[in-house]
Scaffold this active site. Sequence first.
Site, mmCIF file in Angstrom:
data_model
loop_
_atom_site.group_PDB
_atom_site.id
_atom_site.type_symbol
_atom_site.label_atom_id
_atom_site.label_comp_id
_atom_site.label_asym_id
_atom_site.label_seq_id
_atom_site.Cartn_x
_atom_site.Cartn_y
_atom_site.Cartn_z
ATOM 1 C CB CYS A 1 2.530 -1.365 13.473
ATOM 2 S SG CYS A 1 2.653 -1.060 11.703
ATOM 3 C CB CYS B 1 3.185 7.265 3.218
ATOM 4 S SG CYS B 1 3.722 6.092 4.479
ATOM 5 C CD GLU C 1 -3.002 -1.094 2.236
ATOM 6 O OE1 GLU C 1 -4.160 -1.467 1.963
ATOM 7 O OE2 GLU C 1 -2.665 -0.701 3.368
ATOM 8 C CB CYS D 1 6.726 -5.524 8.601
ATOM 9 S SG CYS D 1 7.944 -4.587 9.559
#
Length: 402
Positions: A137, A123, A110, A130
């Site tokens: 998060c 961004c 994204e 991750c």
Amino acid sequence: MTLVPEVNAQDAALPATPDGKTNLVGLSREELAAAVATVGAEKFRAKQIWQWIYGRGATEFTQMTNIAKPQQKLFAEHYTLERPGIDRALTSSDGTRKWLIKFADGNKIETVHIPEDDRGALCISSQVGCTLTCTFCHTGTMKLVRNLTAGEIVGQILVARDGIGEWPDARVSTAEERSDDLAGGRARSASGGSVPPDKFLTNIVMMGMGEPLFNYDQVSKAIRIMMDPEGIAISKRRITLSTSGVVPMIERVGSELGVGLAISLHAVRDDLRDELVPLNKKYPIKELLEACRNYPAASNSRRITFEYVMLKGVNDTDADAKELIRLLADIHAKVNLIPFNPWPGAPYECSSNNRMHRFAEILNNAGYSSPIRTPRGRDIFAACGQLKSDSERKKGEKVKLH
């Protein structure tokens, strides 16, 4: 605890398409020159192609009007200008835009554009998934699938500029002229229409999915492409790289790239940060802040940003604020206070408005600029800490982190 897997794995994939052609998007200046030379074209063609890809948004060689048609055909036989695809595009009620970007292998990330009155920040993600498992998060709930290539990182900018219609008019031929147009509010879309000032893509923040410093080679390559004055032409002063604290890599960011640095701090005690940001178990607060004190690109005019998510009853007391002041002594620093943005199944709540303002007041009174970030794009899950895609790592696939 070993947080960087010691694996023998493939790094980001080579920039080739399914038909075997080399994708020129994401190549360095030197690599592009070599590609042009391989097919026997003149050296200066590399500069022309570079400007068309990054300065004018070309997606086909036939758009390159200063290159003869026989050479356009020659390049098209060997190379492509492939960009990521768009699986879905969403626009928030506040103007924030989010693209769910899909790559050739089916993986998705994204990318978010946040428009403001005098600027627009993009961004950008650096990995699919991750490895850090930060508990506040949403991306941290994903497994790491793979690193992105430089082309896939830069490709997010190309997709965003397509989406907001920001490519300059073909008559604007130099980086200086394009910079003047942007500064004067005269940016043009590819169709020649004016771009509203709140749409400008003026800043890049490496704060999307993934830890940029676990993919440093590709991230640094992409950032150099972004900064090139004959292409995307975004100054290093308008690029910020955010890290959760990969201490050994921080000095390289400052000395090799010189971009702004943001640190995902979020706690003032090691025991709490071990929980919120598990990377802290490998690189604790003291080591992280020492690396920040020695950051080559930091100065009073270019302060390091410390990101601090406000979690109700977890890290938001007056004592936490005072300890943060003590920790930041002798660092050119500012603090971004981030209201926690909820996501399905999140174990935290956002601090109250009064608590956040009190926390900010303590920091401001001590001389640290500490704005409370206005949440953007919450209704489309585009706000800080809300990004996530449905990509999954294939069974047995490994990822090299460095």
